[in-house]
Design a protein around this motif. Structure first.
Motif, PDB file in Angstrom:
ATOM      1  N   VAL A 143     -18.878 -38.464  -8.059  1.00 54.76           N
ATOM      2  CA  VAL A 143     -18.098 -37.548  -7.223  1.00 54.76           C
ATOM      3  C   VAL A 143     -16.891 -38.299  -6.678  1.00 54.76           C
ATOM      4  CG1 VAL A 143     -18.052 -36.254  -5.056  1.00 54.76           C
ATOM      5  CG2 VAL A 143     -20.027 -36.070  -6.578  1.00 54.76           C
ATOM      6  N   ILE A 144     -15.711 -37.676  -6.803  1.00 54.70           N
ATOM      7  CA  ILE A 144     -14.487 -38.212  -6.203  1.00 54.70           C
ATOM      8  C   ILE A 144     -14.059 -37.230  -5.124  1.00 54.70           C
ATOM      9  CG2 ILE A 144     -12.092 -38.877  -6.584  1.00 54.70           C
ATOM     10  CD1 ILE A 144     -12.842 -39.550  -9.476  1.00 54.70           C
ATOM     11  N   LEU A 145     -14.122 -37.660  -3.878  1.00 53.19           N
ATOM     12  CA  LEU A 145     -13.833 -36.792  -2.743  1.00 53.19           C
ATOM     13  C   LEU A 145     -12.380 -36.974  -2.301  1.00 53.19           C
ATOM     14  CD1 LEU A 145     -14.476 -34.800  -0.559  1.00 53.19           C
ATOM     15  CD2 LEU A 145     -15.744 -36.585   0.672  1.00 53.19           C
ATOM     16  N   ALA A 146     -11.503 -36.151  -2.893  1.00 55.34           N
ATOM     17  CA  ALA A 146     -10.086 -36.176  -2.546  1.00 55.34           C
ATOM     18  C   ALA A 146      -9.688 -34.965  -1.722  1.00 55.34           C
ATOM     19  CB  ALA A 146      -9.238 -36.249  -3.820  1.00 55.34           C
ATOM     20  N   ALA A 147     -10.655 -34.117  -1.397  1.00 55.48           N
ATOM     21  CA  ALA A 147     -10.376 -32.910  -0.610  1.00 55.48           C
ATOM     22  C   ALA A 147     -10.269 -33.273   0.868  1.00 55.48           C
ATOM     23  CB  ALA A 147     -11.483 -31.884  -0.813  1.00 55.48           C
ATOM     24  N   ALA A 148      -9.270 -32.702   1.535  1.00 49.14           N
ATOM     25  CA  ALA A 148      -9.092 -32.943   2.972  1.00 49.14           C
ATOM     26  C   ALA A 148      -8.065 -31.964   3.511  1.00 49.14           C
ATOM     27  CB  ALA A 148      -8.615 -34.373   3.225  1.00 49.14           C
ATOM     28  N   LYS A 149      -8.113 -31.767   4.810  1.00 52.11           N
ATOM     29  CA  LYS A 149      -7.044 -31.029   5.499  1.00 52.11           C
ATOM     30  C   LYS A 149      -6.063 -32.069   5.998  1.00 52.11           C
ATOM     31  CE  LYS A 149      -6.067 -27.657   9.143  1.00 52.11           C
ATOM     32  NZ  LYS A 149      -5.503 -26.660   8.210  1.00 52.11           N
ATOM     33  N   VAL A 150      -4.825 -32.010   5.524  1.00 45.64           N
ATOM     34  CA  VAL A 150      -3.837 -33.033   5.864  1.00 45.64           C
ATOM     35  C   VAL A 150      -2.553 -32.385   6.374  1.00 45.64           C
ATOM     36  CG1 VAL A 150      -4.757 -34.673   4.182  1.00 45.64           C
ATOM     37  CG2 VAL A 150      -2.939 -33.107   3.495  1.00 45.64           C
ATOM     38  N   GLY A 151      -1.756 -33.186   7.078  1.00 47.79           N
ATOM     39  CA  GLY A 151      -0.479 -32.700   7.594  1.00 47.79           C
ATOM     40  C   GLY A 151       0.243 -33.792   8.348  1.00 47.79           C
ATOM     41  N   GLY A 152       1.475 -33.504   8.757  1.00 49.87           N
ATOM     42  CA  GLY A 152       2.284 -34.468   9.483  1.00 49.87           C
ATOM     43  C   GLY A 152       2.034 -34.439  10.977  1.00 49.87           C
ATOM     44  N   ILE A 153       2.934 -35.062  11.739  1.00 52.94           N
ATOM     45  CA  ILE A 153       2.775 -35.180  13.191  1.00 52.94           C
ATOM     46  C   ILE A 153       2.677 -33.804  13.842  1.00 52.94           C
ATOM     47  CG2 ILE A 153       3.923 -35.875  15.327  1.00 52.94           C
ATOM     48  CD1 ILE A 153       5.028 -38.287  13.920  1.00 52.94           C
ATOM     49  N   HIS A 154       3.561 -32.886  13.453  1.00 49.89           N
ATOM     50  CA  HIS A 154       3.568 -31.555  14.066  1.00 49.89           C
ATOM     51  C   HIS A 154       2.242 -30.843  13.830  1.00 49.89           C
ATOM     52  CE1 HIS A 154       5.085 -27.662  15.417  1.00 49.89           C
ATOM     53  NE2 HIS A 154       4.527 -27.144  14.340  1.00 49.89           N
ATOM     54  N   ALA A 155       1.772 -30.878  12.592  1.00 48.76           N
ATOM     55  CA  ALA A 155       0.518 -30.188  12.272  1.00 48.76           C
ATOM     56  C   ALA A 155      -0.658 -30.802  13.012  1.00 48.76           C
ATOM     57  CB  ALA A 155       0.280 -30.229  10.767  1.00 48.76           C
ATOM     58  N   ASN A 156      -0.715 -32.133  13.057  1.00 45.47           N
ATOM     59  CA  ASN A 156      -1.814 -32.804  13.751  1.00 45.47           C
ATOM     60  C   ASN A 156      -1.803 -32.516  15.241  1.00 45.47           C
ATOM     61  OD1 ASN A 156      -3.603 -34.958  12.157  1.00 45.47           O
ATOM     62  ND2 ASN A 156      -1.611 -34.831  11.148  1.00 45.47           N
ATOM     63  N   ASN A 157      -0.609 -32.436  15.830  1.00 46.97           N
ATOM     64  CA  ASN A 157      -0.491 -32.133  17.251  1.00 46.97           C
ATOM     65  C   ASN A 157      -0.869 -30.690  17.563  1.00 46.97           C
ATOM     66  OD1 ASN A 157       0.200 -34.386  18.800  1.00 46.97           O
ATOM     67  ND2 ASN A 157       2.351 -34.275  18.230  1.00 46.97           N
ATOM     68  N   THR A 158      -0.555 -29.794  16.635  1.00 47.55           N
ATOM     69  CA  THR A 158      -0.733 -28.361  16.879  1.00 47.55           C
ATOM     70  C   THR A 158      -2.151 -27.885  16.590  1.00 47.55           C
ATOM     71  OG1 THR A 158       1.589 -28.054  16.249  1.00 47.55           O
ATOM     72  CG2 THR A 158       0.216 -26.069  16.359  1.00 47.55           C
ATOM     73  N   TYR A 159      -2.798 -28.487  15.595  1.00 46.10           N
ATOM     74  CA  TYR A 159      -4.110 -28.001  15.153  1.00 46.10           C
ATOM     75  C   TYR A 159      -5.177 -29.107  15.177  1.00 46.10           C
ATOM     76  CZ  TYR A 159      -0.747 -24.694  13.154  1.00 46.10           C
ATOM     77  OH  TYR A 159       0.283 -23.812  12.975  1.00 46.10           O
ATOM     78  N   PRO A 160      -5.347 -29.826  16.296  1.00 41.78           N
ATOM     79  CA  PRO A 160      -6.301 -30.947  16.304  1.00 41.78           C
ATOM     80  C   PRO A 160      -7.737 -30.525  16.019  1.00 41.78           C
ATOM     81  CG  PRO A 160      -5.626 -30.395  18.540  1.00 41.78           C
ATOM     82  CD  PRO A 160      -4.721 -29.643  17.618  1.00 41.78           C
ATOM     83  N   ALA A 161      -8.153 -29.362  16.526  1.00 37.76           N
ATOM     84  CA  ALA A 161      -9.531 -28.908  16.294  1.00 37.76           C
ATOM     85  C   ALA A 161      -9.763 -28.624  14.823  1.00 37.76           C
ATOM     86  CB  ALA A 161      -9.832 -27.660  17.132  1.00 37.76           C
ATOM     87  N   ASP A 162      -8.790 -28.006  14.167  1.00 40.44           N
ATOM     88  CA  ASP A 162      -8.911 -27.724  12.731  1.00 40.44           C
ATOM     89  C   ASP A 162      -9.030 -29.017  11.935  1.00 40.44           C
ATOM     90  OD1 ASP A 162      -8.596 -25.113  13.464  1.00 40.44           O
ATOM     91  OD2 ASP A 162      -6.591 -24.879  12.600  1.00 40.44           O
ATOM     92  N   PHE A 163      -8.236 -30.013  12.306  1.00 41.73           N
ATOM     93  CA  PHE A 163      -8.218 -31.256  11.534  1.00 41.73           C
ATOM     94  C   PHE A 163      -9.533 -32.016  11.660  1.00 41.73           C
ATOM     95  CE2 PHE A 163      -3.754 -30.476  11.062  1.00 41.73           C
ATOM     96  CZ  PHE A 163      -3.424 -31.119   9.879  1.00 41.73           C
ATOM     97  N   ILE A 164     -10.100 -32.082  12.854  1.00 46.05           N
ATOM     98  CA  ILE A 164     -11.351 -32.834  12.984  1.00 46.05           C
ATOM     99  C   ILE A 164     -12.525 -32.041  12.412  1.00 46.05           C
ATOM    100  CG2 ILE A 164     -11.897 -32.077  15.355  1.00 46.05           C
ATOM    101  CD1 ILE A 164     -12.887 -35.014  15.831  1.00 46.05           C
ATOM    102  N   TYR A 165     -12.571 -30.741  12.667  1.00 46.53           N
ATOM    103  CA  TYR A 165     -13.700 -29.946  12.191  1.00 46.53           C
ATOM    104  C   TYR A 165     -13.720 -29.850  10.674  1.00 46.53           C
ATOM    105  CZ  TYR A 165     -16.811 -26.044  11.220  1.00 46.53           C
ATOM    106  OH  TYR A 165     -17.819 -25.272  10.709  1.00 46.53           O
ATOM    107  N   ASP A 166     -12.621 -29.420  10.077  1.00 48.65           N
ATOM    108  CA  ASP A 166     -12.608 -29.223   8.628  1.00 48.65           C
ATOM    109  C   ASP A 166     -12.920 -30.515   7.881  1.00 48.65           C
ATOM    110  OD1 ASP A 166     -12.003 -26.597   9.048  1.00 48.65           O
ATOM    111  OD2 ASP A 166      -9.945 -26.701   8.319  1.00 48.65           O
ATOM    112  N   ASN A 167     -12.321 -31.620   8.318  1.00 46.62           N
ATOM    113  CA  ASN A 167     -12.544 -32.870   7.602  1.00 46.62           C
ATOM    114  C   ASN A 167     -13.951 -33.413   7.794  1.00 46.62           C
ATOM    115  OD1 ASN A 167     -10.003 -33.607   6.163  1.00 46.62           O
ATOM    116  ND2 ASN A 167      -9.155 -33.275   8.201  1.00 46.62           N
ATOM    117  N   LEU A 168     -14.508 -33.272   8.984  1.00 46.72           N
ATOM    118  CA  LEU A 168     -15.896 -33.686   9.184  1.00 46.72           C
ATOM    119  C   LEU A 168     -16.842 -32.857   8.319  1.00 46.72           C
ATOM    120  CD1 LEU A 168     -16.139 -34.220  13.046  1.00 46.72           C
ATOM    121  CD2 LEU A 168     -16.439 -35.972  11.290  1.00 46.72           C
ATOM    122  N   MET A 169     -16.638 -31.551   8.282  1.00 47.76           N
ATOM    123  CA  MET A 169     -17.516 -30.682   7.500  1.00 47.76           C
ATOM    124  C   MET A 169     -17.425 -30.994   6.006  1.00 47.76           C
ATOM    125  SD  MET A 169     -19.291 -28.861   9.522  1.00 47.76           S
ATOM    126  CE  MET A 169     -19.281 -30.347  10.533  1.00 47.76           C
TER     127      MET A 169
END
Length: 325
Positions: A61-87
């Motif tokens: 298995v190669i796990l290259a899937a992730a929710k990614v983005g720049g500074i603006h996206a990370n600042n605006t959607y922190p809950a999405d970034f931690i939840y989606d990537n952890l799941m």
């Protein structure tokens, strides 16, 4: 024949890894490649991932899937970034193990390192200080992915590896005007300025921060290189509690100089100014690649060449979008 599942094959990195595997396949290597789109398999859905792994039983298995983005996206959607990537990480890594997968490679990010880590950042800088606030949720999820792999290795004897790339760019990048990373954002901004006949482009921040950039094809090559290393070689260059490998080119550039390089590539001849009301983020992010270099791999694509190729891809996609309309 090895059955290889590439999670995230439509993302920039996953697509590059899939291309390299397809080239190997065409060259006669006995590979069966498995992919699923997001609509076909929601990696944040535990039951769906379990059923998929049970049905496909991949060897690798190669796990290259992730929710990614720049500074603006990370600042605006922190809950999405931690939840989606952890799941995604928890589901793919655990269900791969439950389905009998012995070898897995997960891709992380150099943002796992503390913002004040000594430069260049070595693998042992992990968890030695405070993370950059603008992307802390994403970084914590990526750290959890490393520790998941380490823990399954220690407890279950599997061979799950992690590679931590520097800033990536190339064909397939995200050029969204608000949610993209710095290099594709600059490409789009200077392209639109040239197209619209503007005489000035404002670049976020002071221009002083320095960043390292790795072409996505180099990342794909490095990922497969690390994946293919014999287990004794890999483990001889890592530790049970420090099992990730940095991947980069070993050189960085200031954002101001990067903007000049992008403008030159695109042919924008106007003025470049800095908008210091916008955040800079970490002042320097250069990773130490000596561990991977000692194992025999080095980046090949020069930044100037990579930007030129990426801009050509951007123009081709823009033309394709116009034709599709």
């Amino acid at each position: 024949m090895r059955k290889v599942y590439v999670a995230g094959h439509r993302g920039m990195v996953g697509a590059a890894i899939l291309r390299h595997l397809q080239n190997r396949q065409a060259g006669g290597e006995p590979l069966e490649l498995v992919t699923r789109t997001r609509s076909e398999l929601d990696l944040t859905n535990q039951v769906a991932v379990r059923d998929f792994m049970r049905a496909e039983r991949p060897d690798v298995v190669i796990l290259a899937a992730a929710k990614v983005g720049g500074i603006h996206a990370n600042n605006t959607y922190p809950a999405d970034f931690i939840y989606d990537n952890l799941m995604i990480e928890c589901n793919v890594i655990h269900q791969a193990f439950a389905a009998g997968v012995k070898r897995l490679l997960q891709l992380g990010s150099s943002c796992i390192y503390p913002c004040a880590a000594p430069q260049p950042m070595r693998e042992d800088a992990l968890l030695t200080g405070v993370l950059e606030p603008t992307n802390e949720p994403y970084a914590l999820a990526k750290i959890a992915g490393i520790k998941l792999c380490e823990s399954y290795n220690r407890q279950h004897g599997v061979d799950y590896r992690s590679v931590m790339p520097t800033n990536l760019y190339g064909p397939g990048d995200n050029f969204h005007p608000e949610n993209s990373h710095v290099l594709p954002a600059l490409i789009r901004r200077f392209h639109e300025a040239k197209r619209d006949g503007l005489d000035e482009v404002k670049v976020w921040g002071t221009g002083k921060p320095r960043r390292e950039f790795l072409h996505v094809d180099d990342m794909a090559e490095a990922s497969l290189y690390v994946l293919d290393l014999p287990r004794d070689v890999y483990e001889a260059n890592t530790q049970p509690m420090l099992s990730h490998i940095n991947v980069g080119c070993g050189e960085d550039i200031s954002i101001a100089d990067l903007a000049i390089l992008v403008a030159k590539t695109i042919g924008f001849t106007g003025k470049i100014t800095q908008d210091d009301s916008k955040p800079d983020g970490t002042m320097q992010k250069l990773i130490d690649v000596s561990r991977l270099s000692s194992m025999g791999w080095r980046a090949r694509v020069r930044l100037e060449d990579g930007i030129r190729e990426t801009y050509a891809w951007f123009l081709d996609q823009a033309a394709s979008d116009i034709r599709a309309k």
